[in-house]
Design a protein around this motif. Structure first.
Motif, PDB file in Angstrom:
ATOM      1  N   ASN A  87       0.827  -1.199   0.000  1.00 49.55           N
ATOM      2  CA  ASN A  87       0.000   0.000   0.000  1.00 49.55           C
ATOM      3  C   ASN A  87       0.862   1.250   0.000  1.00 49.55           C
ATOM      4  O   ASN A  87       1.773   1.386   0.816  1.00 49.55           O
ATOM      5  CB  ASN A  87      -0.907   0.002   1.243  1.00 49.55           C
ATOM      6  CG  ASN A  87      -1.793   1.232   1.290  1.00 49.55           C
ATOM      7  OD1 ASN A  87      -2.450   1.579   0.319  1.00 49.55           O
ATOM      8  ND2 ASN A  87      -1.801   1.904   2.435  1.00 49.55           N
ATOM      9  N   ARG A  88       0.570   2.170  -0.942  1.00 49.82           N
ATOM     10  CA  ARG A  88       1.243   3.461  -1.006  1.00 49.82           C
ATOM     11  C   ARG A  88       0.167   4.545  -1.127  1.00 49.82           C
ATOM     12  O   ARG A  88      -0.534   4.619  -2.134  1.00 49.82           O
ATOM     13  CB  ARG A  88       2.190   3.533  -2.216  1.00 49.82           C
ATOM     14  CG  ARG A  88       3.247   2.443  -2.235  1.00 49.82           C
ATOM     15  CD  ARG A  88       4.293   2.670  -1.146  1.00 49.82           C
ATOM     16  NE  ARG A  88       5.370   1.699  -1.211  1.00 49.82           N
ATOM     17  CZ  ARG A  88       5.407   0.575  -0.493  1.00 49.82           C
ATOM     18  NH1 ARG A  88       4.397   0.302   0.336  1.00 49.82           N
ATOM     19  NH2 ARG A  88       6.420  -0.248  -0.583  1.00 49.82           N
ATOM     20  N   GLN A  89       0.055   5.386  -0.101  1.00 52.01           N
ATOM     21  CA  GLN A  89      -0.942   6.443  -0.092  1.00 52.01           C
ATOM     22  C   GLN A  89      -0.279   7.769   0.283  1.00 52.01           C
ATOM     23  O   GLN A  89       0.361   7.867   1.333  1.00 52.01           O
ATOM     24  CB  GLN A  89      -2.063   6.137   0.910  1.00 52.01           C
ATOM     25  CG  GLN A  89      -2.932   4.944   0.519  1.00 52.01           C
ATOM     26  CD  GLN A  89      -3.961   4.617   1.577  1.00 52.01           C
ATOM     27  OE1 GLN A  89      -3.641   4.483   2.758  1.00 52.01           O
ATOM     28  NE2 GLN A  89      -5.215   4.487   1.158  1.00 52.01           N
ATOM     29  N   TYR A  90      -0.461   8.784  -0.582  1.00 56.95           N
ATOM     30  CA  TYR A  90       0.174  10.078  -0.356  1.00 56.95           C
ATOM     31  C   TYR A  90      -0.866  11.179  -0.585  1.00 56.95           C
ATOM     32  O   TYR A  90      -1.449  11.281  -1.667  1.00 56.95           O
ATOM     33  CB  TYR A  90       1.366  10.262  -1.294  1.00 56.95           C
ATOM     34  CG  TYR A  90       2.344   9.112  -1.226  1.00 56.95           C
ATOM     35  CD1 TYR A  90       3.064   8.849  -0.067  1.00 56.95           C
ATOM     36  CD2 TYR A  90       2.514   8.247  -2.315  1.00 56.95           C
ATOM     37  CE1 TYR A  90       3.945   7.780   0.003  1.00 56.95           C
ATOM     38  CE2 TYR A  90       3.398   7.181  -2.258  1.00 56.95           C
ATOM     39  CZ  TYR A  90       4.108   6.951  -1.080  1.00 56.95           C
ATOM     40  OH  TYR A  90       4.968   5.885  -1.007  1.00 56.95           O
ATOM     41  N   GLN A  91      -1.093  11.979   0.441  1.00 55.76           N
ATOM     42  CA  GLN A  91      -2.086  13.040   0.400  1.00 55.76           C
ATOM     43  C   GLN A  91      -1.374  14.384   0.519  1.00 55.76           C
ATOM     44  O   GLN A  91      -0.691  14.671   1.504  1.00 55.76           O
ATOM     45  CB  GLN A  91      -3.101  12.865   1.528  1.00 55.76           C
ATOM     46  CG  GLN A  91      -4.056  14.024   1.712  1.00 55.76           C
ATOM     47  CD  GLN A  91      -3.832  14.751   3.010  1.00 55.76           C
ATOM     48  OE1 GLN A  91      -3.435  14.166   4.010  1.00 55.76           O
ATOM     49  NE2 GLN A  91      -4.087  16.059   3.009  1.00 55.76           N
ATOM     50  N   HIS A  92      -1.545  15.244  -0.484  1.00 56.36           N
ATOM     51  CA  HIS A  92      -0.868  16.538  -0.531  1.00 56.36           C
ATOM     52  C   HIS A  92      -1.813  17.707  -0.291  1.00 56.36           C
ATOM     53  O   HIS A  92      -1.379  18.764   0.156  1.00 56.36           O
ATOM     54  CB  HIS A  92      -0.182  16.722  -1.887  1.00 56.36           C
ATOM     55  CG  HIS A  92       0.937  15.766  -2.137  1.00 56.36           C
ATOM     56  ND1 HIS A  92       2.255  16.050  -1.843  1.00 56.36           N
ATOM     57  CD2 HIS A  92       0.947  14.502  -2.652  1.00 56.36           C
ATOM     58  CE1 HIS A  92       3.022  15.024  -2.168  1.00 56.36           C
ATOM     59  NE2 HIS A  92       2.247  14.074  -2.669  1.00 56.36           N
ATOM     60  N   GLY A  93      -3.077  17.563  -0.613  1.00 55.77           N
ATOM     61  CA  GLY A  93      -4.019  18.664  -0.479  1.00 55.77           C
ATOM     62  C   GLY A  93      -4.643  18.729   0.904  1.00 55.77           C
ATOM     63  O   GLY A  93      -4.379  17.905   1.794  1.00 55.77           O
ATOM     64  N   VAL A  94      -5.501  19.726   1.083  1.00 57.74           N
ATOM     65  CA  VAL A  94      -6.265  19.878   2.320  1.00 57.74           C
ATOM     66  C   VAL A  94      -7.461  18.936   2.290  1.00 57.74           C
ATOM     67  O   VAL A  94      -8.134  18.798   1.267  1.00 57.74           O
ATOM     68  CB  VAL A  94      -6.742  21.333   2.477  1.00 57.74           C
ATOM     69  CG1 VAL A  94      -7.671  21.479   3.675  1.00 57.74           C
ATOM     70  CG2 VAL A  94      -5.560  22.271   2.599  1.00 57.74           C
ATOM     71  N   VAL A  95      -7.734  18.280   3.419  1.00 57.08           N
ATOM     72  CA  VAL A  95      -8.930  17.451   3.584  1.00 57.08           C
ATOM     73  C   VAL A  95      -9.739  18.043   4.731  1.00 57.08           C
ATOM     74  O   VAL A  95      -9.251  18.120   5.864  1.00 57.08           O
ATOM     75  CB  VAL A  95      -8.578  15.981   3.862  1.00 57.08           C
ATOM     76  CG1 VAL A  95      -9.852  15.160   4.081  1.00 57.08           C
ATOM     77  CG2 VAL A  95      -7.766  15.397   2.716  1.00 57.08           C
ATOM     78  N   LEU A 133       1.934  -7.373   5.153  1.00 57.11           N
ATOM     79  CA  LEU A 133       1.731  -5.954   4.919  1.00 57.11           C
ATOM     80  C   LEU A 133       3.030  -5.260   4.536  1.00 57.11           C
ATOM     81  O   LEU A 133       4.089  -5.522   5.100  1.00 57.11           O
ATOM     82  CB  LEU A 133       1.188  -5.280   6.185  1.00 57.11           C
ATOM     83  CG  LEU A 133      -0.235  -5.616   6.633  1.00 57.11           C
ATOM     84  CD1 LEU A 133      -0.508  -4.982   7.978  1.00 57.11           C
ATOM     85  CD2 LEU A 133      -1.247  -5.144   5.607  1.00 57.11           C
ATOM     86  N   ASP A 134       2.921  -4.356   3.584  1.00 63.56           N
ATOM     87  CA  ASP A 134       3.981  -3.410   3.250  1.00 63.56           C
ATOM     88  C   ASP A 134       3.282  -2.095   2.961  1.00 63.56           C
ATOM     89  O   ASP A 134       2.904  -1.810   1.830  1.00 63.56           O
ATOM     90  CB  ASP A 134       4.794  -3.891   2.053  1.00 63.56           C
ATOM     91  CG  ASP A 134       5.879  -2.907   1.651  1.00 63.56           C
ATOM     92  OD1 ASP A 134       6.106  -1.937   2.397  1.00 63.56           O
ATOM     93  OD2 ASP A 134       6.480  -3.096   0.581  1.00 63.56           O
ATOM     94  N   SER A 135       3.073  -1.289   4.019  1.00 63.42           N
ATOM     95  CA  SER A 135       2.229  -0.105   3.900  1.00 63.42           C
ATOM     96  C   SER A 135       3.013   1.157   4.204  1.00 63.42           C
ATOM     97  O   SER A 135       3.765   1.227   5.182  1.00 63.42           O
ATOM     98  CB  SER A 135       1.039  -0.205   4.865  1.00 63.42           C
ATOM     99  OG  SER A 135       0.220   0.943   4.779  1.00 63.42           O
ATOM    100  N   ASP A 136       2.822   2.174   3.360  1.00 62.20           N
ATOM    101  CA  ASP A 136       3.453   3.479   3.546  1.00 62.20           C
ATOM    102  C   ASP A 136       2.402   4.554   3.299  1.00 62.20           C
ATOM    103  O   ASP A 136       1.836   4.655   2.205  1.00 62.20           O
ATOM    104  CB  ASP A 136       4.627   3.648   2.580  1.00 62.20           C
ATOM    105  CG  ASP A 136       5.360   4.975   2.789  1.00 62.20           C
ATOM    106  OD1 ASP A 136       5.195   5.577   3.867  1.00 62.20           O
ATOM    107  OD2 ASP A 136       6.085   5.401   1.878  1.00 62.20           O
ATOM    108  N   GLN A 137       2.117   5.358   4.326  1.00 63.24           N
ATOM    109  CA  GLN A 137       1.156   6.449   4.229  1.00 63.24           C
ATOM    110  C   GLN A 137       1.852   7.753   4.602  1.00 63.24           C
ATOM    111  O   GLN A 137       2.543   7.819   5.625  1.00 63.24           O
ATOM    112  CB  GLN A 137      -0.038   6.224   5.174  1.00 63.24           C
ATOM    113  CG  GLN A 137      -0.877   5.000   4.859  1.00 63.24           C
ATOM    114  CD  GLN A 137      -1.932   4.749   5.924  1.00 63.24           C
ATOM    115  OE1 GLN A 137      -1.643   4.771   7.115  1.00 63.24           O
ATOM    116  NE2 GLN A 137      -3.161   4.507   5.491  1.00 63.24           N
ATOM    117  N   ALA A 138       1.661   8.779   3.799  1.00 61.65           N
ATOM    118  CA  ALA A 138       2.262  10.085   4.073  1.00 61.65           C
ATOM    119  C   ALA A 138       1.231  11.170   3.826  1.00 61.65           C
ATOM    120  O   ALA A 138       0.566  11.190   2.787  1.00 61.65           O
ATOM    121  CB  ALA A 138       3.490  10.317   3.208  1.00 61.65           C
TER     122      ALA A 138
END
Length: 416
Positions: A87-95, A133-138
């Motif tokens: 899993n690779r999840q990257y959030q750059h904007g405002v939520v 699992l191999d998960s990376d969230q930023a």
């Protein structure tokens, strides 16, 4: 109703039994076998807004509001077949999720408002199988959730539950009769904020007003004949704030709670070996604040909690091995305030901590806990409780706790 919604990338993968997105082979016990694979990559650049505004004069039955803003989300599972998730999840904007509610006169039914903002969310499970699992969230953009009642003369005669929650990165994993292995990484660099504002005039029913903000949270739960072998790293840099404010001229049973945390890890296992390596680093500030007021009250409570780094490792079997490293250089400030005139019972509590780790195993199984733990706290830790009662009351119970580093390792009976 969303005011404005930027395109959000969402991937949902459900793999059950032999239904798989992809197959691969590996050798085990001298035999080759296939297993499902989920390769997920999500990048959110735009802002995501969810908003609701309600204008109500009188509501005879329930008022129920759900308001959610999500940056990236993935969920998946397997039954009876091993599952590998990258899993690779990257959030750059405002939520951001915002709810505004104006009740001109009365809500005679139950009022329920739940508003959540989540930057990255992952949920995976394997039942009667292994989960790798191999998960990376930023998360690089701010995550905010808010609820506001705009009319302080409203009558909430049916009771209420108003809750806000903001999470920059959130992961849940586990299953029944499973072996969970692999690595989890989470990093948050912007603000994570939850705010609840709830003034009213008359609240005779039971009411709960809550705000919870967490930069990084990971929970792994395995039940039955299960085991865990995990490496987890969490880093937080931004401000984490949770604030809940409520007031009423007359409140019968009302609680106001705020919980703020930079990094949280909870791993619970029920039936085999549990090996966890945890590293948590916080450099941002953590603030939790509650304020409640009632002129007349029955049971009135104001509870605020804040923690920079928290690790919980629990096994209802014989073996726990934990390698824990926690570093906090950000300040933790918690404040709980309660004000009233005449009433019965008032409770006020404020709890703040820099680094906390708890690990336990089952004593009935002759359990054993093997721990290597290092905790370093550079930040100021402050817990403050303020109580103002101008009239008569039956009981007043207050407490504050401020702790720099706290470690607890023990064995316990099943169910305790």
């Amino acid at each position: 109703m969303a005011r404005h919604t930027q395109t959000t990338l969402v991937a949902v993968a459900w793999l059950a039994g032999c239904a798989a997105a992809a197959n691969s082979t590996q050798a085990q016990d001298g035999q080759a076998r296939s297993f499902p694979i989920v390769l997920n990559e999500q990048i959110q650049f735009g802002d995501v807004f969810a908003g609701q505004r309600l204008n109500v004069v009188v509501a005879r039955q329930q008022i129920t509001v759900s308001d959610t803003a999500l940056g990236n989300r993935v969920s998946g599972g397997s039954v009876g077949q091993d599952l590998y998730v990258q899993n690779r999840q990257y959030q750059h904007g405002v939520v951001s999720a915002d709810t505004a509610l104006h009740i001109e006169d009365e809500a005679s039914g139950r009022l329920t408002v739940v508003t959540q903002a989540r930057g990255n969310e992952a949920s995976v499970a394997a039942n009667h199988a292994e989960l790798a699992l191999d998960s990376d969230q930023a998360s690089y953009g701010s995550v905010r959730a808010s609820v506001a009642l705009e009319n302080d003369s409203a009558n909430l005669t049916g009771g209420s539950r108003i809750a806000t929650a903001a999470y920059a990165n959130a992961l849940t994993a586990g299953g029944q009769n499973t072996r969970v292995t692999g690595s989890i990484q989470q990093s948050a660099s912007a603000d994570t904020v939850a705010q609840t504002y709830a003034p009213a005039r008359y609240v005779p029913g039971t009411s709960h007003f809550t705000a919870e903000a967490t930069a990084n949270t990971a929970m792994v739960t395995s039940t039955g004949a299960s085991s865990q072998n995990l490496a987890v790293r969490q880093t937080a840099e931004g401000w984490v704030g949770a604030e809940a404010v409520s007031s009423a001229a007359n409140a019968w049973n009302s609680s106001t709670t705020a919980v703020a945390g930079a990094n949280r890890l909870s791993t619970l296992n029920a039936g085999g070996l549990q090996v966890v390596s945890a590293e948590q680093i916080n450099t941002g500030s953590v603030q939790g604040r509650t304020s409640t007021y009632a002129y007349d009250y029955g049971d009135l409570r104001s509870i605020a909690e804040g923690a920079a780094n928290t690790v919980i490792v629990g096994n209802q079997d014989i073996w726990v091995e934990i390698d824990n490293n926690q570093l906090n250089s950000g300040g933790v400030m918690v404040e709980a305030e309660l004000s009233g005139h005449n009433g019965y019972d008032a409770y006020v509590g404020a709890n703040a901590s820099g680094n906390t780790v708890t690990a336990y195993a089952c004593s009935e199984c002759a359990g054993s806990v093997n721990a290597n733990s290092v905790q370093v706290n550079h930040g100021a830790v402050t817990a403050t409780a303020v109580t103002n009662l101008s009239g008569q009351s039956r009981a007043v119970i207050t407490g504050t706790t401020a702790t720099g580093n706290n470690a607890s390792f023990y064995v316990t009976r099943t169910g305790n």
